[in-house]
Motif scaffolding. Structure first.
Motif, mmCIF file in Angstrom:
data_model
loop_
_atom_site.group_PDB
_atom_site.id
_atom_site.type_symbol
_atom_site.label_atom_id
_atom_site.label_comp_id
_atom_site.label_asym_id
_atom_site.label_seq_id
_atom_site.Cartn_x
_atom_site.Cartn_y
_atom_site.Cartn_z
ATOM 1 N N GLY A 146 0.821 -1.209 0.000
ATOM 2 C CA GLY A 146 0.000 0.000 0.000
ATOM 3 C C GLY A 146 0.852 1.255 0.000
ATOM 4 N N CYS A 147 1.919 1.272 0.772
ATOM 5 C CA CYS A 147 2.819 2.433 0.794
ATOM 6 C C CYS A 147 3.435 2.668 -0.576
ATOM 7 C CB CYS A 147 3.930 2.224 1.822
ATOM 8 S SG CYS A 147 3.410 2.333 3.538
ATOM 9 N N LEU A 148 3.863 1.597 -1.233
ATOM 10 C CA LEU A 148 4.517 1.730 -2.534
ATOM 11 C C LEU A 148 3.577 2.275 -3.612
ATOM 12 C CD1 LEU A 148 6.760 -1.446 -2.432
ATOM 13 C CD2 LEU A 148 7.543 0.946 -2.504
ATOM 14 N N GLU A 149 2.264 2.141 -3.403
ATOM 15 C CA GLU A 149 1.320 2.752 -4.344
ATOM 16 C C GLU A 149 1.466 4.269 -4.359
ATOM 17 O OE1 GLU A 149 -2.712 1.438 -3.870
ATOM 18 O OE2 GLU A 149 -2.106 -0.667 -3.826
ATOM 19 N N TRP A 150 2.041 4.824 -3.283
ATOM 20 C CA TRP A 150 2.251 6.277 -3.174
ATOM 21 C C TRP A 150 3.698 6.656 -3.425
ATOM 22 C CZ3 TRP A 150 -2.018 8.995 -3.370
ATOM 23 C CH2 TRP A 150 -3.198 8.323 -3.053
ATOM 24 N N GLY A 151 4.535 5.667 -3.737
ATOM 25 C CA GLY A 151 5.915 5.943 -4.102
ATOM 26 C C GLY A 151 6.913 5.363 -3.120
ATOM 27 N N GLU A 152 8.136 5.206 -3.609
ATOM 28 C CA GLU A 152 9.200 4.631 -2.787
ATOM 29 C C GLU A 152 9.504 5.509 -1.570
ATOM 30 O OE1 GLU A 152 13.883 3.420 -3.197
ATOM 31 O OE2 GLU A 152 12.624 3.272 -4.990
ATOM 32 N N ALA A 153 9.503 6.834 -1.753
ATOM 33 C CA ALA A 153 9.798 7.738 -0.628
ATOM 34 C C ALA A 153 8.757 7.588 0.482
ATOM 35 C CB ALA A 153 9.862 9.186 -1.112
ATOM 36 N N PHE A 154 7.501 7.375 0.105
ATOM 37 C CA PHE A 154 6.434 7.183 1.089
ATOM 38 C C PHE A 154 6.704 5.911 1.893
ATOM 39 C CE2 PHE A 154 2.259 6.001 2.656
ATOM 40 C CZ PHE A 154 1.639 7.214 2.940
ATOM 41 N N ALA A 155 7.089 4.832 1.196
ATOM 42 C CA ALA A 155 7.377 3.563 1.869
ATOM 43 C C ALA A 155 8.588 3.690 2.787
ATOM 44 C CB ALA A 155 7.603 2.454 0.837
ATOM 45 N N VAL A 156 9.618 4.377 2.340
ATOM 46 C CA VAL A 156 10.809 4.574 3.170
ATOM 47 C C VAL A 156 10.448 5.367 4.425
ATOM 48 C CG1 VAL A 156 13.054 5.735 3.272
ATOM 49 C CG2 VAL A 156 12.476 4.335 1.292
ATOM 50 N N GLU A 157 9.652 6.433 4.265
ATOM 51 C CA GLU A 157 9.246 7.211 5.434
ATOM 52 C C GLU A 157 8.439 6.356 6.407
ATOM 53 O OE1 GLU A 157 6.711 11.129 6.872
ATOM 54 O OE2 GLU A 157 7.149 10.910 4.746
ATOM 55 N N PHE A 158 7.560 5.514 5.876
ATOM 56 C CA PHE A 158 6.792 4.610 6.735
ATOM 57 C C PHE A 158 7.735 3.738 7.571
ATOM 58 C CE2 PHE A 158 5.225 0.392 7.588
ATOM 59 C CZ PHE A 158 4.082 0.663 8.312
ATOM 60 N N ILE A 159 8.700 3.127 6.913
ATOM 61 C CA ILE A 159 9.635 2.238 7.610
ATOM 62 C C ILE A 159 10.426 3.005 8.666
ATOM 63 C CG2 ILE A 159 11.732 0.836 7.314
ATOM 64 C CD1 ILE A 159 10.521 0.067 4.505
ATOM 65 N N GLU A 160 10.918 4.182 8.296
ATOM 66 C CA GLU A 160 11.764 4.955 9.206
ATOM 67 C C GLU A 160 11.005 5.562 10.381
ATOM 68 O OE1 GLU A 160 13.732 7.743 6.601
ATOM 69 O OE2 GLU A 160 15.249 6.257 6.027
ATOM 70 N N THR A 161 9.694 5.757 10.235
ATOM 71 C CA THR A 161 8.915 6.385 11.315
ATOM 72 C C THR A 161 7.970 5.399 11.994
ATOM 73 O OG1 THR A 161 7.204 7.149 9.768
ATOM 74 C CG2 THR A 161 9.043 8.671 10.235
ATOM 75 N N THR A 162 8.219 4.120 11.795
ATOM 76 C CA THR A 162 7.496 3.072 12.513
ATOM 77 C C THR A 162 8.493 2.434 13.472
ATOM 78 O OG1 THR A 162 6.002 2.644 10.665
ATOM 79 C CG2 THR A 162 6.229 0.892 12.301
ATOM 80 N N PHE A 163 8.087 2.331 14.728
ATOM 81 C CA PHE A 163 8.998 1.857 15.761
ATOM 82 C C PHE A 163 8.600 0.455 16.244
ATOM 83 C CE2 PHE A 163 8.920 6.452 15.716
ATOM 84 C CZ PHE A 163 10.261 6.729 15.516
ATOM 85 N N LEU A 164 9.485 -0.141 17.011
ATOM 86 C CA LEU A 164 9.344 -1.486 17.581
ATOM 87 C C LEU A 164 9.368 -2.587 16.519
ATOM 88 C CD1 LEU A 164 6.835 -1.050 20.561
ATOM 89 C CD2 LEU A 164 9.337 -1.123 20.612
ATOM 90 N N TRP A 165 10.143 -2.376 15.443
ATOM 91 C CA TRP A 165 10.427 -3.502 14.567
ATOM 92 C C TRP A 165 11.117 -4.527 15.457
ATOM 93 C CZ3 TRP A 165 8.532 -3.694 9.714
ATOM 94 C CH2 TRP A 165 8.114 -2.500 9.123
ATOM 95 N N SER A 166 10.848 -5.783 15.244
ATOM 96 C CA SER A 166 11.220 -6.768 16.248
ATOM 97 C C SER A 166 11.740 -8.066 15.635
ATOM 98 C CB SER A 166 9.969 -7.071 17.076
ATOM 99 O OG SER A 166 10.164 -8.158 17.933
#
Length: 174
Positions: A146-166
């Motif tokens: 879903g993020c990639l539908e809005w572009g790679e930068a959107f997906a990267v921002e999602f990953i970088e601003t989501t916490f508690l990857w585990s």
């Protein structure tokens, strides 16, 4: 915008699915919030069906000054932006269901009577992924697609601003 006072993280241990899902968490004293990218879409003024779908989540309005539109679109002056923030499963269980609607009392725009906002409010008391409540790879796949539908930068921002990857992650792809 970060000053809104929430962060997105893997923090919702779903008791029905036994997975850890994404949720927003209220910042702690002294902690700075983070940007939370997302997609805004039009909806009717009656959000009852969304509230039903998001049972166990509070519908919270995002202050307009905290919304930054990143495209050529402009929000109408009277637009309101909402997000759904999870209650801890123990809080949902404590307050039970509304006998009239059959929905969790911890749902929608109105909090259950007697809720202690300091300890039981939406985005409070949530737990990170664990062996019993892992992050599912297929959940990550759907979100990132879903993020990639809005572009790679959107997906990267999602990953970088989501916490508690585990490391409590389960690759259950077929």
């Amino acid at each position: 915008k970060a000053e809104w006072g929430y962060v997105r993280e893997w923090n919702f241990q779903s008791p029905t699915a036994q997975i850890c899902a994404l949720g927003l968490r209220k910042t702690r004293p002294g902690e700075r919030g983070a940007t939370i990218n997302g997609v805004i879409f039009p909806a009717s003024d009656d959000l009852t069906e969304f509230d039903k779908r998001e049972a166990g989540y509070a519908r919270i309005e995002v202050p307009r000054h905290c919304v930054e539109v990143l495209s050529w679109h402009v929000l109408p002056n009277d637009a309101r932006v909402f997000v759904y923030v999870p209650y801890a499963p123990s809080v949902v269980e404590k307050y039970g269901t509304d006998p009239t609607t059959g929905l969790a009392k911890c749902s929608g725009a109105t909090a259950p009577e007697g809720l202690d906002w300091d300890t039981e409010g939406p985005g409070m008391g949530l737990k990170p992924p664990s062996v019993q409540f892992p992050i599912l790879q297929t959940y990550v796949d759907v979100v990132l697609k879903g993020c990639l539908e809005w572009g790679e930068a959107f997906a990267v921002e999602f990953i970088e601003t989501t916490f508690l990857w585990s490391p409590f992650w389960l690759n259950e792809r077929p």
